[in-house]
Write an enzyme that holds these catalytic residues in place. Structure first.
Site, PDB file in Angstrom:
ATOM      1  N   LYS A 104     -21.144  28.015 -16.644  1.00 53.71           N
ATOM      2  CA  LYS A 104     -19.914  28.650 -16.523  1.00 53.71           C
ATOM      3  C   LYS A 104     -19.984  29.975 -15.587  1.00 53.71           C
ATOM      4  CE  LYS A 104     -17.452  31.859 -17.930  1.00 53.71           C
ATOM      5  NZ  LYS A 104     -16.829  32.905 -16.794  1.00 53.71           N
TER       6      LYS A 104
ATOM      7  N   GLY B   1     -26.437  38.676 -17.836  1.00 54.34           N
ATOM      8  CA  GLY B   1     -25.305  39.278 -17.646  1.00 54.34           C
ATOM      9  C   GLY B   1     -25.444  41.020 -18.362  1.00 54.34           C
ATOM     10  N   SER B   2     -24.396  41.358 -18.641  1.00 55.85           N
ATOM     11  CA  SER B   2     -24.361  42.657 -19.019  1.00 55.85           C
ATOM     12  C   SER B   2     -25.038  42.600 -20.816  1.00 55.85           C
ATOM     13  CB  SER B   2     -23.151  43.310 -19.154  1.00 55.85           C
ATOM     14  OG  SER B   2     -22.355  42.630 -20.135  1.00 55.85           O
TER      15      SER B   2
ATOM     16  N   GLY C 121     -24.255  39.932 -23.582  1.00 47.02           N
ATOM     17  CA  GLY C 121     -25.441  39.315 -24.015  1.00 47.02           C
ATOM     18  C   GLY C 121     -25.601  39.272 -25.556  1.00 47.02           C
TER      19      GLY C 121
ATOM     20  N   GLU D 201     -31.174  37.270 -20.388  1.00 44.89           N
ATOM     21  CA  GLU D 201     -31.612  37.785 -19.492  1.00 44.89           C
ATOM     22  C   GLU D 201     -30.639  39.009 -19.068  1.00 44.89           C
ATOM     23  OE1 GLU D 201     -32.104  39.777 -16.422  1.00 44.89           O
ATOM     24  OE2 GLU D 201     -32.020  38.047 -14.969  1.00 44.89           O
TER      25      GLU D 201
ATOM     26  N   CYS E  48     -30.133  42.887 -11.489  1.00 43.14           N
ATOM     27  CA  CYS E  48     -30.599  43.325 -13.022  1.00 43.14           C
ATOM     28  C   CYS E  48     -31.864  44.063 -13.115  1.00 43.14           C
ATOM     29  CB  CYS E  48     -30.520  42.559 -13.911  1.00 43.14           C
ATOM     30  SG  CYS E  48     -31.208  40.684 -13.325  1.00 43.14           S
TER      31      CYS E  48
ATOM     32  N   GLU F 158     -27.037  51.892 -17.963  1.00 43.22           N
ATOM     33  CA  GLU F 158     -26.892  51.368 -16.679  1.00 43.22           C
ATOM     34  C   GLU F 158     -25.634  51.318 -15.979  1.00 43.22           C
ATOM     35  OE1 GLU F 158     -28.402  46.780 -15.663  1.00 43.22           O
ATOM     36  OE2 GLU F 158     -27.020  47.015 -17.027  1.00 43.22           O
TER      37      GLU F 158
HETATM   38  P1  NDP Z   1     -20.531  40.030 -18.303  1.00 42.00           P
HETATM   39  O1  NDP Z   1     -21.885  40.266 -18.874  1.00 42.00           O
HETATM   40  O2  NDP Z   1     -19.365  40.430 -19.075  1.00 42.00           O
HETATM   41  O3  NDP Z   1     -20.207  38.535 -17.625  1.00 42.00           O
HETATM   42  C1  NDP Z   1     -21.271  37.700 -17.381  1.00 42.00           C
HETATM   43  C2  NDP Z   1     -20.971  36.411 -17.584  1.00 42.00           C
HETATM   44  O4  NDP Z   1     -20.698  36.068 -19.106  1.00 42.00           O
HETATM   45  C3  NDP Z   1     -19.762  35.798 -17.048  1.00 42.00           C
HETATM   46  O5  NDP Z   1     -19.944  34.522 -16.417  1.00 42.00           O
HETATM   47  C4  NDP Z   1     -18.559  36.116 -18.029  1.00 42.00           C
HETATM   48  O6  NDP Z   1     -17.412  35.470 -17.824  1.00 42.00           O
HETATM   49  C5  NDP Z   1     -19.194  35.717 -19.099  1.00 42.00           C
HETATM   50  N1  NDP Z   1     -18.683  36.192 -20.336  1.00 42.00           N
HETATM   51  C6  NDP Z   1     -17.776  37.232 -20.864  1.00 42.00           C
HETATM   52  N2  NDP Z   1     -17.555  37.413 -22.118  1.00 42.00           N
HETATM   53  C7  NDP Z   1     -18.373  36.157 -22.747  1.00 42.00           C
HETATM   54  C8  NDP Z   1     -18.417  36.202 -24.078  1.00 42.00           C
HETATM   55  N3  NDP Z   1     -17.696  36.735 -25.137  1.00 42.00           N
HETATM   56  N4  NDP Z   1     -19.288  34.809 -24.488  1.00 42.00           N
HETATM   57  C9  NDP Z   1     -19.712  34.406 -23.373  1.00 42.00           C
HETATM   58  N5  NDP Z   1     -19.748  34.573 -21.907  1.00 42.00           N
HETATM   59  C10 NDP Z   1     -19.013  35.432 -21.869  1.00 42.00           C
HETATM   60  O7  NDP Z   1     -20.462  41.043 -17.094  1.00 42.00           O
HETATM   61  P2  NDP Z   1     -19.176  41.195 -16.318  1.00 42.00           P
HETATM   62  O8  NDP Z   1     -18.831  40.570 -15.211  1.00 42.00           O
HETATM   63  O9  NDP Z   1     -17.930  41.554 -17.255  1.00 42.00           O
HETATM   64  O10 NDP Z   1     -19.448  42.783 -15.657  1.00 42.00           O
HETATM   65  C11 NDP Z   1     -19.513  43.908 -16.729  1.00 42.00           C
HETATM   66  C12 NDP Z   1     -20.751  44.833 -16.354  1.00 42.00           C
HETATM   67  O11 NDP Z   1     -21.990  44.155 -16.452  1.00 42.00           O
HETATM   68  C13 NDP Z   1     -20.994  45.210 -14.710  1.00 42.00           C
HETATM   69  O12 NDP Z   1     -20.013  46.205 -14.650  1.00 42.00           O
HETATM   70  C14 NDP Z   1     -22.316  45.235 -14.977  1.00 42.00           C
HETATM   71  O13 NDP Z   1     -22.534  46.939 -15.100  1.00 42.00           O
HETATM   72  C15 NDP Z   1     -22.938  44.666 -15.714  1.00 42.00           C
HETATM   73  N6  NDP Z   1     -23.456  43.271 -15.408  1.00 42.00           N
HETATM   74  C16 NDP Z   1     -24.952  43.068 -15.475  1.00 42.00           C
HETATM   75  C17 NDP Z   1     -25.344  42.086 -14.998  1.00 42.00           C
HETATM   76  C18 NDP Z   1     -27.115  41.682 -15.158  1.00 42.00           C
HETATM   77  O14 NDP Z   1     -27.521  40.691 -14.650  1.00 42.00           O
HETATM   78  N7  NDP Z   1     -27.538  42.587 -15.656  1.00 42.00           N
HETATM   79  C19 NDP Z   1     -24.852  40.687 -13.908  1.00 42.00           C
HETATM   80  C20 NDP Z   1     -23.354  41.278 -14.122  1.00 42.00           C
HETATM   81  C21 NDP Z   1     -22.729  42.246 -14.560  1.00 42.00           C
HETATM   82  P3  NDP Z   1     -16.223  36.293 -17.073  1.00 42.00           P
HETATM   83  O15 NDP Z   1     -16.485  36.373 -15.722  1.00 42.00           O
HETATM   84  O16 NDP Z   1     -15.031  35.242 -17.185  1.00 42.00           O
HETATM   85  O17 NDP Z   1     -15.782  37.418 -17.897  1.00 42.00           O
END
Ligand code: NDP
Length: 494
Positions: free
Chosen positions: A192, A245-246, A250, A267, A301, A398
């Site tokens: 996804k 992700g965030s 997470g 992660e 990250c 962050e």
């Molecule tokens: P998210 O962590 O919310 O998204 C990462 C992934 O998770 C995307 O594919 C997202 O889909 C998916 N997702 C969202 N909600 C759910 C859920 N409830 N269950 C399962 N999967 C889900 O990051 P965002 O893109 O919303 O960014 C928000 C903030 O996170 C950013 O501003 C940044 O600060 C941080 N971030 C941190 C990262 C890291 O590696 N540490 C990477 C990316 C973002 P969808 O895109 O459709 O919402």
């Protein structure tokens, strides 16, 4: 300065109708159309259909059906397919790099040299594990009453269908880390991607089909994470979840998977620190800070956001750093000379701006940056914050943007305590010419990865993952094996 010419293959791809890749076929689906926006121009470049329950059911069924054949395929044949996919990515390097830059705003030079070249390297690394994933043959201690003997051994079995949830910052590389690890272990995958970067993995999955991956082994579903995430995680055929992700998302993913006793690799980011010791020159410290905190506009990250500098050098380092960062001209990420691209999406720009405004209002001093240039895209200038104390919001929270928070220290031991005074622990770095201190401090720093005189570089042979609030599980090295396989014990009496 001029932009690279967009390849006809990229234009043709963008003009197609897009949705998902399920069971070896590209399916647009019939879900609502979501605009995909180029963050450098804020203009829509294409659309993608959102997936829903129907696509989730179809992808999970395809992955489950493909699992038996994939898991029983000779392991070297699985490795050979990963190598073929690596070759295909190499052949389509420019096409995929352009697609990545158009969707994420990443500099084209980074899309090529980091996103694509590293994805190829990781695919080849994981392919090399084919045939090397083994169990053990321990010596047993059962007593023998009538001459009978016992032999025990363990095998590693693939878990089944792995759900991989991917962020937007490295839409190919992070997906490849998860996908290649799962595939070489004999699992099949449903990926996804982020809704901001839905295209690159669709194209990679198509290429995988072209080089011979059986249908159903790799599936990609696009759409809203808040909807698709729970559908995928709760699906009875989902055997494991791997997420990058965030922190808040997470945690939600981790709770949902753990409630069903499904293994989960998380992660997450955090608030990584970089500690510079006084034996480094001003020039070395400035170069180190830029490497640690400002590559890809801080959207990594593992990037550092908390910087601890010796008080003696503090003002001079920040002066030179601001000169250096202010000289970076924002421009088109499709320009090979450009050094400063946009942030990846509007929501992220708004989040970064708000956090810096909050820091300012709390009394932290913005020494450079702290706003957007007058450009149509989602640009934010590299920002240096002289924070008022270790309690400042931006020493805790962050930004995931080009925003460094800087604190002076008098005493190294005190600085070390501050480095560790965080609920997160993904990565940190210590910078010094004193090898003894470097090793001692790297032992004391509480983080999954500690770099010495470098930051953010990853190598497929070295495990990567966080401690504390930054997640669990490890990617790469040999550590990934236990995340994608389960141990089976076999005991024989003879
Ligand atoms: P998210 O962590 O919310 O998204 C990462 C992934 O998770 C995307 O594919 C997202 O889909 C998916 N997702 C969202 N909600 C759910 C859920 N409830 N269950 C399962 N999967 C889900 O990051 P965002 O893109 O919303 O960014 C928000 C903030 O996170 C950013 O501003 C940044 O600060 C941080 N971030 C941190 C990262 C890291 O590696 N540490 C990477 C990316 C973002 P969808 O895109 O459709 O919402």
């Amino acid at each position: 300065m001029s932009e690279v010419a967009i390849l006809p293959a990229v234009n043709a791809f963008l003009q197609r109708e897009h949705g998902h890749y399920i069971n070896g076929i590209s399916h647009p689906g019939q879900g609502e159309l979501r605009p995909v926006v180029n963050p450098a121009t804020a203009q829509q470049i294409a659309q993608v259909h959102d997936g829903g329950d129907e696509e989730v059911q179809a992808a999970m069924a395809a992955a489950r059906q493909a699992f038996t054949g994939w898991a029983s395929m000779p392991t070297l044949s699985r490795g050979a397919l990963l190598l073929k996919l690596a070759d295909a990515l190499e052949q389509h390097r420019e096409e995929l790099a352009q697609l990545e830059t158009l969707c994420s705003g990443k500099l084209i030079t980074l899309s090529r040299g980091l996103e694509l070249d590293q994805s190829v390297a990781y695919l080849r690394y994981f392919a090399g594990w084919a045939g090397k994933i083994t169990g053990e043959t321990p010596e047993l201690s059962l007593p023998s009453f009538h001459g009978e003997k016992y032999r025990g051994f363990t095998t590693r079995e693939p878990l089944g269908v792995v759900v991989g949830i991917i962020p937007w910052n490295f839409s190919i590389m992070i997906a490849v880390w998860k996908m290649a690890a799962a595939l070489v272990c004999g699992c099949t995958v449903v990926l996804k991607p982020s809704e901001f970067t839905p295209f690159t993995m669709l194209r990679v999955a198509q290429l995988a089909g072209e080089v011979g991956f059986p249908p159903g082994v790799i599936n990609v579903i696009n759409g809203n994470g808040g909807l698709l995430g729970p559908l995928l995680i709760n699906h009875p055929d989902c055997a494991k979840v791997t997420f990058t992700g965030s922190v808040p998302t997470g945690r939600a993913v981790g709770s949902a998977a753990s409630a069903l006793a499904k293994p989960v690799t998380l992660e997450l980011g955090g608030k990584n620190a970089a500690l510079f010791l006084n034996d480094m020159s001003t020039e070395e410290i400035v170069a180190g800070i830029i490497e640690a905190g400002y590559v890809n506009q801080g959207q990594i990250c593992a990037a550092a956001e908390r910087f601890y500098l010796p008080a003696e050098k503090f003002d001079r380092v920040l002066e030179v750093l601001c000169q250096r960062l202010s000289s970076l001209q924002p421009g088109s990420p499709l320009d090979e000379q450009c050094q400063l691209g946009p942030l990846a999406n509007r929501a992220h720009l708004e989040k970064v701006s708000k956090l810096v405004d909050q820091a300012r209002s709390e009394g932290d001093e913005v020494l450079c940056g702290g706003g957007s240039p007058d450009l149509p895209g989602y640009y934010y200038l590299p920002t240096v914050l002289k924070v008022r104390s270790a309690d400042s919001t931006l020493m805790q929270q962050e930004t995931f943007g080009p925003v460094g928070s800087f604190l002076a220290y008098q005493d190294e031991e005190q600085a070390l305590k501050q480095v560790n005074d965080s609920p997160f622990g993904l990565a940190a770095s210590v910078w010094t010419h004193d090898l003894s201190k470097a090793l001692r401090y790297s032992e004391q720093i509480k983080a999954g990865t500690v770099w010495v005189n470098m930051h953010t570089f990853l190598d497929p042979a070295l495990p990567f993952g966080g401690i504390k609030g930054s997640g669990n599980g490890r990617e790469f090295g040999s550590a990934f094996i236990q995340d994608y396989t389960r141990l089976k014990s076999v005991m024989v009496r003879y």
